[in-house]
Design a protein around this motif. Structure first.
Motif, mmCIF file in Angstrom:
data_model
loop_
_atom_site.group_PDB
_atom_site.id
_atom_site.type_symbol
_atom_site.label_atom_id
_atom_site.label_comp_id
_atom_site.label_asym_id
_atom_site.label_seq_id
_atom_site.Cartn_x
_atom_site.Cartn_y
_atom_site.Cartn_z
ATOM 1 N N ASP A 19 -5.852 5.132 5.563
ATOM 2 C CA ASP A 19 -4.809 5.832 6.301
ATOM 3 C C ASP A 19 -4.122 4.888 7.283
ATOM 4 O O ASP A 19 -4.708 4.510 8.295
ATOM 5 C CB ASP A 19 -5.431 7.017 7.041
ATOM 6 C CG ASP A 19 -4.400 7.846 7.796
ATOM 7 O OD1 ASP A 19 -3.192 7.710 7.489
ATOM 8 O OD2 ASP A 19 -4.795 8.622 8.680
ATOM 9 N N PRO A 20 -2.873 4.476 7.021
ATOM 10 C CA PRO A 20 -2.080 4.864 5.850
ATOM 11 C C PRO A 20 -2.279 3.928 4.643
ATOM 12 O O PRO A 20 -2.165 4.363 3.504
ATOM 13 C CB PRO A 20 -0.638 4.785 6.365
ATOM 14 C CG PRO A 20 -0.708 3.748 7.450
ATOM 15 C CD PRO A 20 -2.063 3.831 8.069
ATOM 16 N N ILE A 21 -2.552 2.639 4.869
ATOM 17 C CA ILE A 21 -2.663 1.686 3.769
ATOM 18 C C ILE A 21 -3.934 0.876 3.953
ATOM 19 O O ILE A 21 -4.255 0.421 5.055
ATOM 20 C CB ILE A 21 -1.445 0.734 3.723
ATOM 21 C CG1 ILE A 21 -0.147 1.516 3.514
ATOM 22 C CG2 ILE A 21 -1.605 -0.312 2.621
ATOM 23 C CD1 ILE A 21 1.111 0.657 3.666
ATOM 24 N N ASN A 22 -4.653 0.672 2.862
ATOM 25 C CA ASN A 22 -5.831 -0.187 2.862
ATOM 26 C C ASN A 22 -5.379 -1.643 3.028
ATOM 27 O O ASN A 22 -4.622 -2.156 2.209
ATOM 28 C CB ASN A 22 -6.582 -0.015 1.542
ATOM 29 C CG ASN A 22 -7.892 -0.783 1.494
ATOM 30 O OD1 ASN A 22 -8.085 -1.759 2.209
ATOM 31 N ND2 ASN A 22 -8.782 -0.347 0.609
ATOM 32 N N PRO A 23 -5.816 -2.341 4.094
ATOM 33 C CA PRO A 23 -5.350 -3.714 4.303
ATOM 34 C C PRO A 23 -5.744 -4.655 3.168
ATOM 35 O O PRO A 23 -5.051 -5.645 2.903
ATOM 36 C CB PRO A 23 -6.015 -4.116 5.624
ATOM 37 C CG PRO A 23 -7.182 -3.208 5.767
ATOM 38 C CD PRO A 23 -6.767 -1.913 5.149
#
Length: 599
Positions: free
Chosen positions: A364-368
């Motif tokens: 959440d929001p983007i997987n690093p």
């Protein structure tokens, strides 16, 4: 009209093949700046936004060109600002020359404005050579020795020139008592160990059944020889972070990076081997090397000062990696079994599968991790990648596949923040025909990167390939330290130190006339990378990433992970999706073996 000392400085730099000097103006180098005006800006003066960035740009230029990096700064504060970048050069063994101003000789010792004892200031960082030019006849020898020493010792050196000396008419040293003449050519040389020590090294390596090779940046010129030796020995090859681009990660026996930011197969390689060969690396973390007494060891390094450290090696070969391996390879016996080799390759395959699963997890929001994983297959074959320090260095180390012609680097030993963007600018001046990608956390971006976007905008027209992509992992957290606190101190995130202001980096880039793209959803990540790689100028990609995705070390156990989770759950400030969605169950996937080690 005769030339000034300042004119001769630039002339000598040109004769040494220096094409650009990274610097920032100030009245302590006014004489040099005037000479630049008379020389039609040759070598080119590249203006940064801060002297520390000039030094970082010189380091990046030197790392990616193999040539001397040169930076210039005024007296007092300018000279002080260079220090962090010069220490980066010192600790990573990079040839850099600093040319700095000083107050006029008539004022020295009088507590004058911007008067700093530069010899004392620089005696550690430029310990191999630092000197002040006080008369014109001294200049050629001092400048030539500084450059020759920087190349020979792979280190930073410093030349200090008082402001009034810069303005003096130049006169060369004469054939006279107390004069020191100088010459330009530095020639070339290769250091090799004795035949007897090479034979002893071959005996150690031939006796091993499970050979591990560790390479660092010192092996960069010996790629073919390392591959040949690894195949003869059936060895696995791990890479220190500064040696990430020494061998292609597409080779099945290359286990990737080693250490806290390393891979599981590199950890397993060192844990299970019976013989260790280290080539051109001073990797300092002995806990990631074989247990003492379990493996026999051989080290190859060009610097005798760096030999015999980190591990109790039986044989220490002081010599150039390529030349030494050329003498060693004919003595290596072929025909050993392939069980160890097959095990290493299987471990690498399993790790890649684990990394794919980790990058595919929801966040959440983007997987690093997905941000780096999505870039990996899209990178052009001649790309140069720089990474800043912080959690982004984990994703650089683990998710990017270095292919044969790609280059990459970061601040290896100093591990300083704020180098990623200036490194990238230095790389663009070293190779204006190649695309460059900088991977930067939001902390490092706020520290140095945003200002240096102005430098990128200023010089973009000079680069044949205009692509310079700055990717920012925006998670509003100084994430690497946050995870270190959790894992080592058992403490939740301390927001007053860790939380960062929310900055819109893409908007800032657009305000400079650059392309700025803000990515808020995982489905837009790949498209954003493709757009940036197709752009006709510098691009800032801002990815909103989840700070609750952990950079799990390769040796982590389930018990350690449980303790880290407990630390997170103690603090009500952490709002990462992985906590909200059942953090403990999802964390299995982040264990080095994909959860297989849970009791």
């Amino acid at each position: 009209m005769g030339s000034k000392v300042s004119d001769h400085v630039l002339q000598r730099l040109r004769e040494w093949g220096v094409d650009q000097v990274f610097g920032y103006p100030g009245d302590g180098i006014n004489g040099l700046l005037a000479a630049w005006g008379r020389s039609d800006n040759q070598p080119r003066f590249v203006q940064s936004r801060h002297e520390e960035m000039s030094a970082f740009q010189a380091v990046g230029y030197a790392k990616f060109s193999g040539r001397l990096g040169v930076c210039a700064a005024t007296s007092g504060p300018g000279a002080i600002h260079l220090l962090n970048g010069l220490y980066d050069a010192k600790l990573d063994h990079v040839p850099v020359l600093a040319i700095v101003g000083q107050t006029h000789r008539t004022a020295m010792g009088g507590s004058y404005q911007q008067e700093v004892d530069l010899h004392t200031l620089y005696k550690d960082v430029a310990s191999e050579f630092v000197e002040t030019v006080t008369v014109p006849e001294q200049l050629p020898n001092v400048l030539d020795r500084a450059i020759r020493t920087a190349y020979a010792r792979r280190c930073p050196t410093a030349v200090i020139i008082p402001g009034d000396v810069q303005e003096l008419d130049y006169s060369a040293p004469t054939h006279a008592f107390k004069m020191v003449p100088s010459s330009l050519d530095r020639g070339s040389w290769t250091a090799v160990p004795s035949e007897e020590s090479v034979r002893r090294a071959a005996e150690v390596l031939n006796s091993g059944d499970k050979v591990a090779i560790l390479v660092g940046q010192g092996a960069a010129g010996a790629r073919h020889e390392v591959e040949t030796l690894a195949e003869l020995l059936g060895a696995g090859v791990a890479k220190a972070l500064l040696g990430k681009d020494v061998l292609s990660d597409e080779l099945p026996y290359v286990t990737g990076s080693i250490g806290l930011l390393g891979t599981r197969p590199s950890y397993e390689l060192m844990r299970d081997c019976d013989t260790l060969l280290t080539i051109g690396s001073s990797f300092p973390y002995s806990q990631f090397l074989p247990e003492f007494g379990k493996a026999r060891g051989v080290q190859i390094d060009i610097d005798p000062h760096m030999i015999g450290m980190r591990y109790p090696y039986e044989v220490n070969l002081a010599g150039d990696a390529k030349a030494t391996l050329e003498r060693l390879i004919p003595l290596i016996e072929d025909g050993r079994g392939r069980e160890w080799y097959d095990t290493v390759c299987a471990n690498v395959t399993r790790w890649r599968d684990t990394m794919e699963r980790r990058a595919a997890l929801d966040a959440d929001p983007i997987n690093p991790e997905y941000v780096a994983a999505a870039l990996d297959p899209l990178l052009p074959p001649n790309a140069i990648v720089t990474s800043d320090s912080g959690s982004t260095a984990n994703w650089y180390a683990r998710h990017l596949t270095m292919r044969e012609d790609m280059r990459g680097s970061l601040s290896g030993t100093l591990a300083t923040m704020g180098c990623g963007v200036p490194y990238a600018i230095g790389a663009k001046f070293a190779h204006p025909e190649r695309p460059v990608v900088a991977l930067v956390g939001d902390g490092a971006m706020q520290m140095n990167g945003m200002a240096e976007l102005i430098t990128a905008a200023k010089y973009r027209e000079l680069w044949a390939d205009p692509r310079l992509i700055v990717a920012v992992w925006n998670n509003r957290d100084l994430n690497q330290v946050t995870w270190e606190m959790r894992a080592m101190e058992g403490a939740p995130s301390f927001l007053p130190s860790q939380e960062l202001p929310d900055v819109r980096y893409a908007d800032f880039a657009r305000s400079l006339g650059l392309t700025g793209i803000r990515v808020e959803k995982p489905e837009d990540v790949e498209g954003a990378w493709r757009t940036a790689l197709a752009a006709d100028g510098p691009v800032v990609l801002e990815f909103l990433t989840d700070p609750a995705v952990p950079p799990v070390p390769p040796h982590a156990s389930w018990d350690q992970l449980e303790a880290t989770v407990a630390a997170i759950l103690k603090g009500d400030a952490d709002r990462g999706s992985m906590v909200k969605q059942g953090f403990k169950s999802k964390m299995q996937e982040f264990l080095p073996g994909g959860g297989r080690e849970k009791k």
